[in-house]
Design a protein around this motif. Structure first.
Motif, PDB file in Angstrom:
ATOM      1  N   LYS A 217       5.596  -7.196  19.783  1.00 23.27           N
ATOM      2  CA  LYS A 217       5.026  -8.394  19.177  1.00 23.27           C
ATOM      3  C   LYS A 217       4.183  -7.856  17.913  1.00 23.27           C
ATOM      4  N   LEU A 218       3.012  -6.944  18.191  1.00 23.76           N
ATOM      5  CA  LEU A 218       2.187  -6.569  17.437  1.00 23.76           C
ATOM      6  C   LEU A 218       2.850  -5.588  16.447  1.00 23.76           C
ATOM      7  N   ARG A 219       3.810  -5.054  16.819  1.00 22.19           N
ATOM      8  CA  ARG A 219       4.403  -4.013  15.779  1.00 22.19           C
ATOM      9  C   ARG A 219       5.127  -4.670  14.826  1.00 22.19           C
ATOM     10  N   LYS A 220       5.840  -6.028  15.195  1.00 24.45           N
ATOM     11  CA  LYS A 220       6.262  -6.961  14.289  1.00 24.45           C
ATOM     12  C   LYS A 220       5.416  -7.340  13.259  1.00 24.45           C
ATOM     13  N   MET A 221       4.145  -7.508  13.532  1.00 23.92           N
ATOM     14  CA  MET A 221       2.965  -8.023  12.979  1.00 23.92           C
ATOM     15  C   MET A 221       2.469  -6.946  11.904  1.00 23.92           C
ATOM     16  N   ASN A 222       2.949  -5.838  12.071  1.00 21.71           N
ATOM     17  CA  ASN A 222       2.995  -4.595  11.193  1.00 21.71           C
ATOM     18  C   ASN A 222       1.183  -4.177  11.543  1.00 21.71           C
ATOM     19  N   MET A 223       0.969  -4.231  12.779  1.00 21.32           N
ATOM     20  CA  MET A 223      -0.404  -3.676  13.161  1.00 21.32           C
ATOM     21  C   MET A 223      -0.192  -2.374  13.506  1.00 21.32           C
ATOM     22  N   ILE A 224      -1.422  -1.418  12.895  1.00 21.29           N
ATOM     23  CA  ILE A 224      -1.309   0.009  13.453  1.00 21.29           C
ATOM     24  C   ILE A 224      -1.841   0.076  14.848  1.00 21.29           C
ATOM     25  N   GLN A 225      -1.512   1.376  15.334  1.00 22.12           N
ATOM     26  CA  GLN A 225      -1.747   1.841  16.695  1.00 22.12           C
ATOM     27  C   GLN A 225      -3.272   1.634  17.126  1.00 22.12           C
ATOM     28  N   LEU A 226      -4.215   1.724  16.456  1.00 24.91           N
ATOM     29  CA  LEU A 226      -5.290   1.692  16.771  1.00 24.91           C
ATOM     30  C   LEU A 226      -5.849   0.079  16.980  1.00 24.91           C
ATOM     31  N   ALA A 227      -5.228  -0.659  16.156  1.00 27.63           N
ATOM     32  CA  ALA A 227      -5.608  -1.976  16.404  1.00 27.63           C
ATOM     33  C   ALA A 227      -4.578  -2.632  17.560  1.00 27.63           C
ATOM     34  N   ILE A 228      -3.519  -2.007  17.792  1.00 26.43           N
ATOM     35  CA  ILE A 228      -2.546  -2.444  18.804  1.00 26.43           C
ATOM     36  C   ILE A 228      -3.360  -2.288  20.124  1.00 26.43           C
ATOM     37  N   ASP A 229      -3.685  -1.164  20.278  1.00 24.74           N
ATOM     38  CA  ASP A 229      -4.944  -0.671  21.427  1.00 24.74           C
ATOM     39  C   ASP A 229      -6.057  -1.689  21.899  1.00 24.74           C
ATOM     40  N   GLU A 230      -6.632  -2.035  20.619  1.00 30.56           N
ATOM     41  CA  GLU A 230      -7.762  -3.134  20.602  1.00 30.56           C
ATOM     42  C   GLU A 230      -7.323  -4.394  21.186  1.00 30.56           C
ATOM     43  N   VAL A 231      -6.300  -4.784  20.805  1.00 32.36           N
ATOM     44  CA  VAL A 231      -5.792  -6.087  20.832  1.00 32.36           C
ATOM     45  C   VAL A 231      -5.260  -6.137  22.260  1.00 32.36           C
TER      46      VAL A 231
ATOM     47  N   ASN B 244      -2.504 -13.534   6.433  1.00 30.74           N
ATOM     48  CA  ASN B 244      -3.138 -13.591   5.038  1.00 30.74           C
ATOM     49  C   ASN B 244      -1.959 -13.512   4.190  1.00 30.74           C
ATOM     50  N   PRO B 245      -1.925 -14.563   3.448  1.00 30.64           N
ATOM     51  CA  PRO B 245      -0.717 -14.815   2.375  1.00 30.64           C
ATOM     52  C   PRO B 245      -0.856 -13.690   1.242  1.00 30.64           C
ATOM     53  N   THR B 246      -2.122 -13.085   0.865  1.00 30.45           N
ATOM     54  CA  THR B 246      -2.034 -12.268  -0.251  1.00 30.45           C
ATOM     55  C   THR B 246      -1.091 -10.820  -0.048  1.00 30.45           C
ATOM     56  N   HIS B 247      -1.380 -10.285   1.328  1.00 27.28           N
ATOM     57  CA  HIS B 247      -0.704  -9.175   1.542  1.00 27.28           C
ATOM     58  C   HIS B 247       0.223  -9.058   2.819  1.00 27.28           C
ATOM     59  N   GLY B 248       0.336 -10.176   3.322  1.00 25.72           N
ATOM     60  CA  GLY B 248       1.228 -10.305   4.642  1.00 25.72           C
ATOM     61  C   GLY B 248       0.686  -9.544   5.807  1.00 25.72           C
ATOM     62  N   SER B 249      -0.481  -9.282   6.034  1.00 21.77           N
ATOM     63  CA  SER B 249      -0.981  -8.567   7.404  1.00 21.77           C
ATOM     64  C   SER B 249      -2.091  -9.379   8.008  1.00 21.77           C
ATOM     65  N   TYR B 250      -2.364  -9.075   9.078  1.00 19.89           N
ATOM     66  CA  TYR B 250      -3.178  -9.719   9.991  1.00 19.89           C
ATOM     67  C   TYR B 250      -4.449  -8.896  10.154  1.00 19.89           C
ATOM     68  N   THR B 251      -5.577  -9.654  10.276  1.00 17.01           N
ATOM     69  CA  THR B 251      -6.830  -8.827  10.688  1.00 17.01           C
ATOM     70  C   THR B 251      -6.500  -9.017  12.454  1.00 17.01           C
ATOM     71  N   VAL B 252      -7.578  -7.823  12.829  1.00 17.95           N
ATOM     72  CA  VAL B 252      -7.388  -7.743  14.184  1.00 17.95           C
ATOM     73  C   VAL B 252      -7.733  -9.022  14.902  1.00 17.95           C
ATOM     74  N   GLU B 253      -8.772  -9.753  14.370  1.00 16.74           N
ATOM     75  CA  GLU B 253      -9.203 -10.783  15.035  1.00 16.74           C
ATOM     76  C   GLU B 253      -8.200 -12.113  15.049  1.00 16.74           C
ATOM     77  N   GLU B 254      -7.358 -12.208  13.963  1.00 20.97           N
ATOM     78  CA  GLU B 254      -5.982 -12.913  13.839  1.00 20.97           C
ATOM     79  C   GLU B 254      -5.001 -12.589  14.584  1.00 20.97           C
ATOM     80  N   ALA B 255      -5.060 -11.297  14.911  1.00 21.64           N
ATOM     81  CA  ALA B 255      -3.987 -10.880  15.711  1.00 21.64           C
ATOM     82  C   ALA B 255      -4.420 -11.286  17.347  1.00 21.64           C
ATOM     83  N   LYS B 256      -5.662 -10.818  17.661  1.00 18.45           N
ATOM     84  CA  LYS B 256      -6.256 -11.396  19.062  1.00 18.45           C
ATOM     85  C   LYS B 256      -5.690 -13.025  19.334  1.00 18.45           C
ATOM     86  N   ARG B 257      -6.027 -13.490  18.333  1.00 16.81           N
ATOM     87  CA  ARG B 257      -5.945 -15.182  18.556  1.00 16.81           C
ATOM     88  C   ARG B 257      -4.681 -15.443  18.665  1.00 16.81           C
ATOM     89  N   THR B 258      -3.728 -14.724  17.809  1.00 15.65           N
ATOM     90  CA  THR B 258      -2.354 -15.052  17.851  1.00 15.65           C
ATOM     91  C   THR B 258      -1.631 -14.626  19.329  1.00 15.65           C
TER      92      THR B 258
END
Length: 158
Positions: A34-48, A2-16
């Motif tokens: 890789k997920l940490r570099k994408m600035n994902m939180i631990q809960l999202a990392i676990d889900e992905v 997402n160009p507005t705030h530089g973070s990924y949604t969980v769905e975008e992270a899953k696809r990536t």
């Protein structure tokens, strides 16, 4: 992304990460980094990671086998070096053992013999003891078992 705030949604992270894992076998550690570099939180990392395992994009046993085969065939690494590298990637002993079964014993000894003879022929050292040490250091660094190395050195440099 997402160009507005530089973070990924969980769905975008899953696809990536699906594409990342489909391109090449990965271990859990690489995926989490890789997920940490994408600035994902631990809960999202676990889900992905759970999603990737569930859909068979991430499988550490498969990774261990592919890694062992690749490093053995392409870089002529011995089992000790492969084990060390897999442990650095956070794999457990059982998974590593299964991965090493991908290497056929006949191929293993053939590659070791070929590699040690080739390296011995490349050495310019005339002193027998220095030559032995150089050959041993080279083979041990590549991860070949010490008993194999010392037997081969006795055979090649009597």
């Amino acid at each position: 992304m997402n160009p507005t705030h530089g973070s990924y949604t969980v769905e975008e992270a899953k696809r990536t990460l699906e594409r990342y894992c489909a391109y090449q076998e990965r271990c859990h550690k690489e995926v989490v980094e890789k997920l940490r570099k994408m600035n994902m939180i631990q809960l999202a990392i676990d889900e992905v990671v759970g999603h990737l395992i569930e859909h068979d994009f991430l499988n550490e046993t498969r990774f261990a086998g592919a890694f062992a085969r690749g490093k053995f065939r392409i870089k002529s690494w011995g089992k000790q070096r492969i084990i060390r590298e897999l442990k650095m990637r956070g794999l457990n002993d059982r998974t590593i053992k299964v991965g090493l079964q991908e290497i056929e014993p006949e191929d293993y000894y053939h590659v070791f013999d070929t590699l040690s003879r080739k390296r011995n022929n490349q050495l310019k050292e005339k002193d027998k003891y220095k030559r032995r040490k150089k050959l041993a250091d080279y083979l041990l660094y590549r991860g070949w078992e010490s008993n194999l190395v010392y037997e081969k050195i006795q055979e090649l440099i009597p």
